[in-house]
Design a protein around this motif. Sequence first.
Motif, PDB file in Angstrom:
ATOM      1  N   PRO A 155       0.840  -1.198   0.000  1.00 57.29           N
ATOM      2  CA  PRO A 155       0.000   0.000   0.000  1.00 57.29           C
ATOM      3  C   PRO A 155       0.881   1.256   0.000  1.00 57.29           C
ATOM      4  CG  PRO A 155      -0.698  -1.534   1.707  1.00 57.29           C
ATOM      5  CD  PRO A 155       0.591  -2.043   1.167  1.00 57.29           C
ATOM      6  N   VAL A 156       0.350   2.326  -0.479  1.00 61.17           N
ATOM      7  CA  VAL A 156       1.098   3.581  -0.506  1.00 61.17           C
ATOM      8  C   VAL A 156       1.052   4.266   0.853  1.00 61.17           C
ATOM      9  CG1 VAL A 156       1.224   5.879  -1.575  1.00 61.17           C
ATOM     10  CG2 VAL A 156       0.670   3.880  -2.964  1.00 61.17           C
ATOM     11  N   ARG A 157      -0.134   4.229   1.494  1.00 57.80           N
ATOM     12  CA  ARG A 157      -0.308   4.918   2.767  1.00 57.80           C
ATOM     13  C   ARG A 157      -1.072   4.029   3.754  1.00 57.80           C
ATOM     14  NH1 ARG A 157       1.600   9.408   1.845  1.00 57.80           N
ATOM     15  NH2 ARG A 157       0.868  11.034   3.174  1.00 57.80           N
ATOM     16  N   ALA A 158      -0.837   4.285   5.025  1.00 55.61           N
ATOM     17  CA  ALA A 158      -1.589   3.646   6.107  1.00 55.61           C
ATOM     18  C   ALA A 158      -2.009   4.756   7.066  1.00 55.61           C
ATOM     19  CB  ALA A 158      -0.735   2.606   6.838  1.00 55.61           C
ATOM     20  N   ASN A 159      -3.289   4.954   7.199  1.00 58.35           N
ATOM     21  CA  ASN A 159      -3.825   6.050   8.014  1.00 58.35           C
ATOM     22  C   ASN A 159      -3.192   7.391   7.662  1.00 58.35           C
ATOM     23  OD1 ASN A 159      -5.393   4.162   9.241  1.00 58.35           O
ATOM     24  ND2 ASN A 159      -4.584   4.456  11.289  1.00 58.35           N
ATOM     25  N   GLY A 160      -2.980   7.624   6.381  1.00 54.44           N
ATOM     26  CA  GLY A 160      -2.451   8.893   5.919  1.00 54.44           C
ATOM     27  C   GLY A 160      -0.939   9.024   5.960  1.00 54.44           C
ATOM     28  N   GLU A 161      -0.250   8.044   6.528  1.00 51.14           N
ATOM     29  CA  GLU A 161       1.215   8.063   6.594  1.00 51.14           C
ATOM     30  C   GLU A 161       1.777   7.156   5.508  1.00 51.14           C
ATOM     31  OE1 GLU A 161       2.570   6.685  10.381  1.00 51.14           O
ATOM     32  OE2 GLU A 161       1.288   8.045  11.499  1.00 51.14           O
ATOM     33  N   PRO A 162       3.002   7.445   5.053  1.00 53.56           N
ATOM     34  CA  PRO A 162       3.621   6.520   4.096  1.00 53.56           C
ATOM     35  C   PRO A 162       3.720   5.122   4.703  1.00 53.56           C
ATOM     36  CG  PRO A 162       4.868   8.562   4.205  1.00 53.56           C
ATOM     37  CD  PRO A 162       3.844   8.611   5.320  1.00 53.56           C
ATOM     38  N   PHE A 163       3.347   4.111   3.909  1.00 54.96           N
ATOM     39  CA  PHE A 163       3.398   2.733   4.376  1.00 54.96           C
ATOM     40  C   PHE A 163       4.853   2.302   4.528  1.00 54.96           C
ATOM     41  CE2 PHE A 163       3.499  -1.874   3.820  1.00 54.96           C
ATOM     42  CZ  PHE A 163       2.508  -2.278   4.684  1.00 54.96           C
ATOM     43  N   ALA A 164       5.208   1.828   5.711  1.00 59.11           N
ATOM     44  CA  ALA A 164       6.543   1.310   6.009  1.00 59.11           C
ATOM     45  C   ALA A 164       6.372  -0.141   6.436  1.00 59.11           C
ATOM     46  CB  ALA A 164       7.203   2.119   7.119  1.00 59.11           C
ATOM     47  N   PRO A 165       6.809  -1.107   5.618  1.00 58.56           N
ATOM     48  CA  PRO A 165       6.534  -2.504   5.930  1.00 58.56           C
ATOM     49  C   PRO A 165       7.341  -3.053   7.102  1.00 58.56           C
ATOM     50  CG  PRO A 165       7.926  -2.365   3.993  1.00 58.56           C
ATOM     51  CD  PRO A 165       7.559  -0.955   4.365  1.00 58.56           C
ATOM     52  N   ALA A 166       6.682  -3.924   7.833  1.00 57.95           N
ATOM     53  CA  ALA A 166       7.323  -4.750   8.852  1.00 57.95           C
ATOM     54  C   ALA A 166       6.849  -6.168   8.572  1.00 57.95           C
ATOM     55  CB  ALA A 166       6.910  -4.315  10.250  1.00 57.95           C
ATOM     56  N   TYR A 167       7.701  -7.140   8.844  1.00 59.10           N
ATOM     57  CA  TYR A 167       7.390  -8.530   8.510  1.00 59.10           C
ATOM     58  C   TYR A 167       7.462  -9.400   9.756  1.00 59.10           C
ATOM     59  CZ  TYR A 167       8.171  -6.877   3.774  1.00 59.10           C
ATOM     60  OH  TYR A 167       8.097  -6.175   2.596  1.00 59.10           O
ATOM     61  N   LEU A 168       6.495 -10.302   9.864  1.00 57.65           N
ATOM     62  CA  LEU A 168       6.450 -11.278  10.956  1.00 57.65           C
ATOM     63  C   LEU A 168       6.334 -12.668  10.359  1.00 57.65           C
ATOM     64  CD1 LEU A 168       3.772  -9.665  13.300  1.00 57.65           C
ATOM     65  CD2 LEU A 168       6.210  -9.818  13.756  1.00 57.65           C
ATOM     66  N   ARG A 169       6.935 -13.630  11.034  1.00 57.80           N
ATOM     67  CA  ARG A 169       6.732 -15.037  10.691  1.00 57.80           C
ATOM     68  C   ARG A 169       5.947 -15.647  11.834  1.00 57.80           C
ATOM     69  NH1 ARG A 169      11.891 -17.534  10.138  1.00 57.80           N
ATOM     70  NH2 ARG A 169      11.838 -17.856  12.368  1.00 57.80           N
ATOM     71  N   VAL A 170       4.885 -16.352  11.478  1.00 59.05           N
ATOM     72  CA  VAL A 170       4.058 -17.027  12.472  1.00 59.05           C
ATOM     73  C   VAL A 170       4.128 -18.514  12.186  1.00 59.05           C
ATOM     74  CG1 VAL A 170       1.775 -17.227  13.502  1.00 59.05           C
ATOM     75  CG2 VAL A 170       2.535 -15.025  12.610  1.00 59.05           C
ATOM     76  N   ASP A 171       4.428 -19.271  13.210  1.00 61.09           N
ATOM     77  CA  ASP A 171       4.501 -20.727  13.113  1.00 61.09           C
ATOM     78  C   ASP A 171       3.192 -21.288  13.663  1.00 61.09           C
ATOM     79  OD1 ASP A 171       5.374 -23.317  12.881  1.00 61.09           O
ATOM     80  OD2 ASP A 171       6.780 -23.219  14.551  1.00 61.09           O
ATOM     81  N   PRO A 172       2.252 -21.691  12.783  1.00 64.56           N
ATOM     82  CA  PRO A 172       0.930 -22.131  13.255  1.00 64.56           C
ATOM     83  C   PRO A 172       1.021 -23.374  14.140  1.00 64.56           C
ATOM     84  CG  PRO A 172       0.944 -21.845  10.867  1.00 64.56           C
ATOM     85  CD  PRO A 172       2.354 -21.755  11.329  1.00 64.56           C
ATOM     86  N   HIS A 173       0.468 -23.271  15.333  1.00 63.07           N
ATOM     87  CA  HIS A 173       0.427 -24.414  16.252  1.00 63.07           C
ATOM     88  C   HIS A 173      -0.977 -24.974  16.380  1.00 63.07           C
ATOM     89  CE1 HIS A 173       4.448 -24.089  18.522  1.00 63.07           C
ATOM     90  NE2 HIS A 173       4.557 -23.462  17.379  1.00 63.07           N
ATOM     91  N   PHE A 174      -1.975 -24.113  16.393  1.00 67.65           N
ATOM     92  CA  PHE A 174      -3.360 -24.543  16.513  1.00 67.65           C
ATOM     93  C   PHE A 174      -4.123 -23.930  15.340  1.00 67.65           C
ATOM     94  CE2 PHE A 174      -7.715 -23.952  18.063  1.00 67.65           C
ATOM     95  CZ  PHE A 174      -8.028 -25.266  18.346  1.00 67.65           C
ATOM     96  N   VAL A 175      -4.678 -24.762  14.472  1.00 66.60           N
ATOM     97  CA  VAL A 175      -5.334 -24.299  13.243  1.00 66.60           C
ATOM     98  C   VAL A 175      -6.782 -24.767  13.244  1.00 66.60           C
ATOM     99  CG1 VAL A 175      -5.291 -24.382  10.713  1.00 66.60           C
ATOM    100  CG2 VAL A 175      -3.139 -24.485  11.991  1.00 66.60           C
ATOM    101  N   THR A 176      -7.698 -23.849  12.922  1.00 71.35           N
ATOM    102  CA  THR A 176      -9.095 -24.232  12.741  1.00 71.35           C
ATOM    103  C   THR A 176      -9.578 -23.717  11.388  1.00 71.35           C
ATOM    104  OG1 THR A 176      -9.906 -22.257  13.881  1.00 71.35           O
ATOM    105  CG2 THR A 176      -9.664 -24.253  15.195  1.00 71.35           C
ATOM    106  N   GLU A 177     -10.514 -24.442  10.844  1.00 70.47           N
ATOM    107  CA  GLU A 177     -11.099 -24.107   9.547  1.00 70.47           C
ATOM    108  C   GLU A 177     -12.604 -24.299   9.669  1.00 70.47           C
ATOM    109  OE1 GLU A 177     -11.398 -26.429   5.306  1.00 70.47           O
ATOM    110  OE2 GLU A 177      -9.613 -26.717   6.518  1.00 70.47           O
TER     111      GLU A 177
END
Length: 145
Positions: free
Chosen positions: A108-130
């Motif tokens: 995205p170009v903006r987030a709440n009017g501010e320039p979008f600055a990405p941050a990345y997370l890795r999530v290791d799924p332990h409990f999954v529901t569908e």
Amino acid sequence: MPSDEAPVPAAIELLRRVPYGRLATSMRALPFLAVARHIVSDGRILLRMHSGFGYHEACDGSVVAYGADNYNAASDGGGDGLWSVQFTGPAEIVHPCPEQRELFGAAPVRANGEPFAPAYLRVDPHFVTEHTLDFDASQLVRHAA
């Protein structure tokens, strides 16, 4: 589910069908829900979110919940049943390789009017529901009046 088992393949495959979901955890004892872009890589979920809110720092080292669904696509008359996937697991801040960043697509170009600055997370799924809701072909998705 134990961390040495692979996440439920069907649930992970459903995640591949939509680009965004919602990340939930708490920050300073208050719950928050944030939109995040996700990709599936090596059985783990990589998330991209705006760093300006500090949510990624609150998630780092914590167990988080993440969910995605096809509710908007299904209401547009896509014909498939409704589904949602939720999972919990530990999250950590990561720096994805260029190939993984490319999979996220344009940010995205903006987030709440501010320039979008990405941050990345890795999530290791332990409990999954569908969860799924199937409809007969004759049923139409209608909005309540």
